[in-house]
Design an enzyme around this catalytic site. Structure first.
Site, short mmCIF file in Angstrom:
data_model
loop_
_atom_site.label_atom_id
_atom_site.label_comp_id
_atom_site.label_asym_id
_atom_site.label_seq_id
_atom_site.Cartn_x
_atom_site.Cartn_y
_atom_site.Cartn_z
N GLU A 1 0.84 -1.19 0.00
CA GLU A 1 0.00 0.00 0.00
C GLU A 1 0.88 1.24 0.00
O GLU A 1 1.86 1.32 0.74
CB GLU A 1 -0.91 0.02 1.22
N HIS B 1 -14.17 -3.90 14.65
CA HIS B 1 -14.20 -2.48 14.31
C HIS B 1 -14.42 -1.66 15.58
O HIS B 1 -15.20 -2.04 16.46
CB HIS B 1 -15.32 -2.21 13.31
N THR C 1 -4.07 4.79 -1.63
CA THR C 1 -5.08 5.34 -0.74
C THR C 1 -5.72 6.60 -1.34
O THR C 1 -5.27 7.16 -2.34
CB THR C 1 -4.51 5.67 0.64
N ARG D 1 -15.93 2.46 3.84
CA ARG D 1 -16.82 3.53 4.30
C ARG D 1 -16.04 4.83 4.42
O ARG D 1 -16.48 5.89 3.99
CB ARG D 1 -17.45 3.17 5.64
N GLY D 2 -14.88 4.75 5.03
CA GLY D 2 -14.08 5.94 5.31
C GLY D 2 -14.29 6.40 6.73
O GLY D 2 -15.26 6.03 7.41
N GLN E 1 4.62 7.18 15.52
CA GLN E 1 3.80 6.46 14.56
C GLN E 1 2.84 5.49 15.25
O GLN E 1 1.66 5.44 14.94
CB GLN E 1 4.70 5.69 13.58
N GLN F 1 -7.17 -4.73 8.80
CA GLN F 1 -6.50 -3.62 9.46
C GLN F 1 -5.22 -4.15 10.10
O GLN F 1 -5.10 -5.34 10.39
CB GLN F 1 -7.42 -3.03 10.52
#
Length: 287
Positions: free
Chosen positions: A16, A147, A47, A107-108, A210, A174
């Site tokens: 990614e 989630h 992204t 979804r965001g 991070q 995730q």
């Protein structure tokens, strides 16, 4: 090529990346891609920033370059919470013209800065809409620890089943730092009848700031050995970087041994770290 087909004959390694900040030249990402292409990923995902359709130009341009210049399958992220149906249709048309067949449908994140639009409430709504308006391979997100907005793991897996039944062809998790969460999640998914490929999303953490940001955003739990590592090396940037790489490699080795479908590496646009990890795991992926 639809990336879900690749899982039929090999373990998948994907990467990614994210577009550069608006104040930075877009060419900077191509220097990153020049270095990442040697890792021979099965696909690279790009992204999409928060705020709506104004962000799609960079995502589409980079995804198109990955596919048509670098010859690597590309995946465009598409978060729907700030998009209307007409904006999504515009994006789908751009992807079709670029020959891109793969979308990571999300979804965001809800943001006070960008009030959500009303056309899509959940990722499953977007997935159904895409299926009605194009022949795309759809990737969905999933959450080994559940989630953060879901009241229980049972509800979370039910929601995921709804997402898969809407037309999701494969899943990417995730990030997580304790593989036991992934194995328990994979078992729950199997019991629920979710039988699409599931890639483990791995993020090598190379500095304390991070990880604090990731915990704040995602709510992931940190195992004791990870916390010990971070506390030991947080004031030594090079040691922290190398320890983070080693931790990620250890996770991946264990996942491959447990027959994971694939690894999705969150590169944070850092080719050096991705290259170090690839050097350690490439023969295992091919075994």
């Amino acid at each position: 090529m639809k990336t879900s087909a690749i899982f039929k004959y090999k373990k998948v390694l994907s990467l990614e990346i994210f577009p550069p900040k608006r104040t930075a030249p877009i060419d900077t990402i191509y220097h990153t891609l020049d270095e990442l292409k040697g890792l021979n990923p099965e696909f690279i995902s790009v992204t999409y920033g928060a705020g709506g359709s104004e962000n799609n130009d960079a995502t589409l341009e980079i995804a198109s370059a990955i596919k048509n210049h670098y010859g690597i399958e590309s995946v465009a992220h598409l978060p729907c919470i700030n998009l209307t149906k007409s904006e999504v249709l515009f994006m789908l048309e751009g992807l079709k013209k670029a020959g891109i067949e793969n979308i990571l449908a999300l979804r965001g994140d809800v943001s006070s800065e960008f009030p959500p639009k009303q056309d899509f409430r959940y990722a499953s709504d977007l997935i159904s809409f895409i299926k009605q308006n194009g022949d795309f391979n759809i990737i969905g997100a999933c959450y080994p620890e559940g989630h953060s907005e879901c009241p229980s793991l049972i509800d979370d897996i039910r929601n995921l089943k709804t997402k898969v039944d809407a037309g999701t062809d494969q899943l990417i998790t995730q990030l997580f730092f304790d593989n036991s969460y992934f194995y328990a999640f994979r078992e729950r998914a199997s019991i629920a009848g979710i039988n699409v490929p599931i890639q483990a999303g791995i993020m090598p953490v190379v500095n304390k700031k991070q990880i604090e940001r990731m915990v704040s955003l995602c709510g992931v739990k940190l195992p004791k050995k990870f916390i010990t590592m971070m506390e030991k090396y947080e004031n030594n940037p090079v040691a922290m970087r190398d320890a983070g790489i080693a931790y990620a490699v250890d996770q991946i080795v264990d996942l491959i041994a447990q027959d994971v479908d694939g690894i999705h590496l969150y590169t944070m646009n850092n080719p050096y770290i991705a290259q170090r990890i690839y050097a350690a795991i490439s023969t295992l992926l091919a075994a």
